[in-house]
Design a protein around this motif. Structure first.
Motif, PDB file in Angstrom:
ATOM      1  N   TYR A   1      38.427  52.386  35.998  1.00 47.73           N
ATOM      2  CA  TYR A   1      39.940  53.180  37.054  1.00 47.73           C
ATOM      3  C   TYR A   1      40.141  54.479  35.241  1.00 47.73           C
ATOM      4  CZ  TYR A   1      39.207  48.615  38.781  1.00 47.73           C
ATOM      5  OH  TYR A   1      38.861  47.407  39.598  1.00 47.73           O
ATOM      6  N   GLN A  20      46.968  50.889  33.425  1.00 46.74           N
ATOM      7  CA  GLN A  20      47.379  49.854  33.872  1.00 46.74           C
ATOM      8  C   GLN A  20      46.222  49.282  34.791  1.00 46.74           C
ATOM      9  OE1 GLN A  20      50.940  51.200  36.154  1.00 46.74           O
ATOM     10  NE2 GLN A  20      51.815  48.681  35.988  1.00 46.74           N
ATOM     11  N   ALA A  21      45.628  49.657  35.556  1.00 43.26           N
ATOM     12  CA  ALA A  21      44.906  48.957  36.873  1.00 43.26           C
ATOM     13  C   ALA A  21      43.846  47.756  36.164  1.00 43.26           C
ATOM     14  CB  ALA A  21      44.168  50.443  37.552  1.00 43.26           C
ATOM     15  N   ILE A  28      44.606  42.859  35.432  1.00 43.65           N
ATOM     16  CA  ILE A  28      44.370  41.804  36.582  1.00 43.65           C
ATOM     17  C   ILE A  28      43.616  41.525  35.502  1.00 43.65           C
ATOM     18  CG2 ILE A  28      44.537  41.106  38.801  1.00 43.65           C
ATOM     19  CD1 ILE A  28      46.385  42.664  39.460  1.00 43.65           C
TER      20      ILE A  28
END
Ligand SMILES: Cc1cc2nc3c(=O)[nH]c(=O)nc-3n(C[C@H](O)[C@H](O)[C@H](O)COP(=O)(O)O)c2cc1C
Ligand code: SF4
Lengths: 429, 154
Positions: B17, B21-22, B25
């Motif tokens: 990514y 932030q990506a 999760i």
């Protein structure tokens, strides 16, 4: 009846309960020929043109023409880079299980479709957005991705061409709204999955502000066959205007719940009786949701409706995902609605007020009726909600989708609601 | 502190990514896989490692169904409560599970062996009613099967 002559490109390599074909077996069965042909002899424009002519419409629910969607992506040397392609493998629509079968049964088919789609829009990076619960699919896709990299069907300078593509598997953390294409973009970026305003459309400004196409798994699985055998061949598979075959399914009290690849436009009756084996002994059909939880009920009078986008729409519902949920005569329609609206209320992302506050209200009214505390005016409140949460009043299609089974149930099963209210109890219990 | 194994898995994802932030999760899912759930401390460690704010990571954590911000039992049962399973007898199964495990939905057994969670459609409607225990999907459930399945998870 089993049509032996029936052509089933999507499922030809799928044998239930067996390992899917690996790359070598997939290639031996004719796989990756579309990719070879495209990379070696076709321009991206020509791939796009073939898909446009095939009349392929998106299998994720809305039925938007796939070629047309791709054509909104900026092309040429001045186009913003990178561009992205995303396979929508979230599949959380209740009653829907077709994409899982496609991914578990033939993962390379999805990869080839994604590579072709990426080639057509000249995307550099592709993601599969997979729901977390699909563990077997994840495992099989991972293996297929590694094989494809090894053969240079992915990676730098694909098959010796100037085209390069990275492809990654992203697993979600569970929320129905992640399937909505703009919410999916936020989820992929690591944010809360709240839908984005459109325009700008993702094709112009999607993932990290870059041009992005989001397509359903089944949609992408069709692409290799269109490219390998041509738009005309693909068109001819269908019994209706919309090209190709469709992966239909049925669940509920039918003899053989399952999914079958059939010509687009196969009538509901044929799917239910010949493929699902008809109703279980002792049960009768009362209604059906043709394409998942967010479609309107149809009833016995619609059994001869062909399952294609326009015909189902004319009958007052939507083809949706093409996987039917069957309501039998011993299941309470009000109870079923309670279950459906509980799902929608719980899965609202909470971004806009009508959906966040309206859906729990609807659920509460339905529960009251089902538990024998219904009032006659409740039906008016429910009807009011079908308008206030309907199209145009909320930020995304979640709430309008939730109103589809409700508005049609109020029409077809009104007597059941009234009985509940009149007798202050559920007559099915 | 994040273990070397956790860091390795998170960093492998990081390369897929353009932003940290990506990966948030996925990083939480990796840590949850090792520790069962995401404590405040785990959350801080992940945020530090990825250079994210604890608040933004927690904002994501609390949005998704499958990030557990409270301890769970050794085995997590996800029982499908969506429409096809409901038609095929979800309610009786839930009642049986609750009785055998002596817990309500969202609770963990006294011995810490099972946590019972409702789940939306698990995408196996042709085998309804269904549930997932840890990594395994169990379909065509009836009251007899439930007992056998529970016995298989020590
Ligand atoms: C609430 C909601 C949930 C959705 N879930 C899915 C999903 O799980 N899978 C999917 O392919 N499309 C889903 N869609 C439709 C997508 O927004 C989008 O139309 C689709 O992925 C486009 O692909 P297609 O053009 O190939 O059909 C959902 C839409 C809404 C409003
Ligand atoms: S309609 Fe519902 S799901 Fe869609 S944005 Fe509004 S609150 Fe979220």
């Amino acid at each position: 009846m089993n049509r032996n002559s029936m052509i089933t490109p999507l499922t030809q390599n799928i044998t239930p309960n067996r390992e899917p074909p690996d790359l070598k077996q997939y290639a031996q069965a004719g796989g990756y020929q579309g990719l070879q042909r495209a990379i070696k002899t076709l321009t991206p424009q020509e791939v796009l043109q073939e898909v446009k002519e095939s009349n392929l419409r998106g299998r994720g629910g809305a039925g938007f023409p796939t070629g047309k969607k791709w054509s909104f992506v900026p092309m040429g040397d001045d186009a913003p880079r990178p561009k992205y392609l995303v396979a929508n493998a979230d599949e959380m629509e209740p009653g829907t299980f077709k994409d899982r079968l496609l991914m578990e049964g033939d993962p390379h088919q999805l990869l080839e479709g994604m590579i072709l789609a990426s080639y057509a829009i000249q995307a550099e990076v592709a993601y599969i957005f997979l729901r977390a619960e699909y563990r077997l699919a994840a495992q099989r896709l991972k293996k297929a991705i590694a094989e494809a990299y090894e053969m240079n069907y992915l990676g730098k300078n694909l098959l010796g061409s100037a085209f390069s593509l990275e492809l990654h598997l992203h697993t979600s953390a569970g929320r129905y709204i992640c399937g909505e294409e703009t919410a999916l973009l936020n989820a992929l970026e690591g944010k809360r999955a709240i839908p984005r305003a459109k325009p700008p459309y993702p094709q112009v400004s999607g993932l990290w502000g870059q041009p992005t196409v989001v397509n359903n798994v089944e949609t992408l699985c069709n692409v290799p066959h269109i490219i390998a055998r041509g738009a005309a061949w693909y068109q001819n598979l269908s019994r209706s205007e919309d090209g190709g075959t469709k992966f239909y399914g049925a669940s509920g009290r039918v003899k053989h719940p399952g999914a079958w690849e059939l010509p687009m436009g196969t009538p509901i009756r044929e799917i239910l009786e010949e493929h699902a084996g008809g109703m279980k002994d002792g049960f009768q059909l009362r209604g059906l949701l043709p394409g998942g939880a967010s479609t309107d009920f149809l009833t016995e009078e619609h059994l001869d409706v062909p399952m294609d986008y326009d015909s189902v729409q004319s009958a007052g519902s939507r083809l949706g995902t093409g996987t039917m949920i069957i309501l039998d005569d011993r299941t309470c329609p009000v109870g079923m609605l309670c279950n459906l609206e509980h799902f929608f209320a719980q899965e609202s992302c909470g971004w806009c007020t009508p959906c966040r506050d309206g859906l729990p209200w609807v659920e509460k009214i339905l529960l009251g009726i089902e538990q024998g505390q219904g009032q006659p005016e409740d039906l008016d409140y429910l009807t009011m909600h079908t308008r206030l949460l309907g199209p145009g009043h909320t930020f995304c299609a979640h709430a309008p989708g939730a109103m589809e089974p409700l508005q049609s149930a109020l029409k077809y099963f009104r007597a059941d609601f009234e009985q509940h209210i009149h007798h202050q109890r559920c007559p099915f219990k | 502190m994040l273990s070397a194994e956790e860091i390795k898995a998170i960093d492998a994802e990081r390369s897929h990514y353009p932003t940290a932030q990506a990966v948030g999760i996925e990083a939480m899912k990796i840590v949850q896989h090792h520790r069962g759930w995401i404590s405040d401390e785990s959350l801080r460690e992940i945020a530090d490692h990825l250079g994210l704010s604890v608040e933004s990571l927690d904002g994501a954590a609390t949005f998704y169904n499958l990030i557990f911000r409270r301890p769970v039992g050794k085995h997590v049962i996800l029982i499908c409560d969506s429409v096809s399973c409901w038609i095929m007898g979800y309610e009786q199964l839930r009642e049986q599970l609750q009785k055998e495990l002596k817990i309500g939905l969202g609770e963990t057994t006294q011995d810490g062996r099972f946590t019972l969670l409702p789940s939306c459609c698990l995408g196996a409607c042709e085998r309804a009613p269904v549930m997932i225990v840890d990594e395994d999907l169990h379909g065509d459930l009836d009251s007899e099967k439930i007992g056998e399945i529970l016995a298989d998870y020590e």
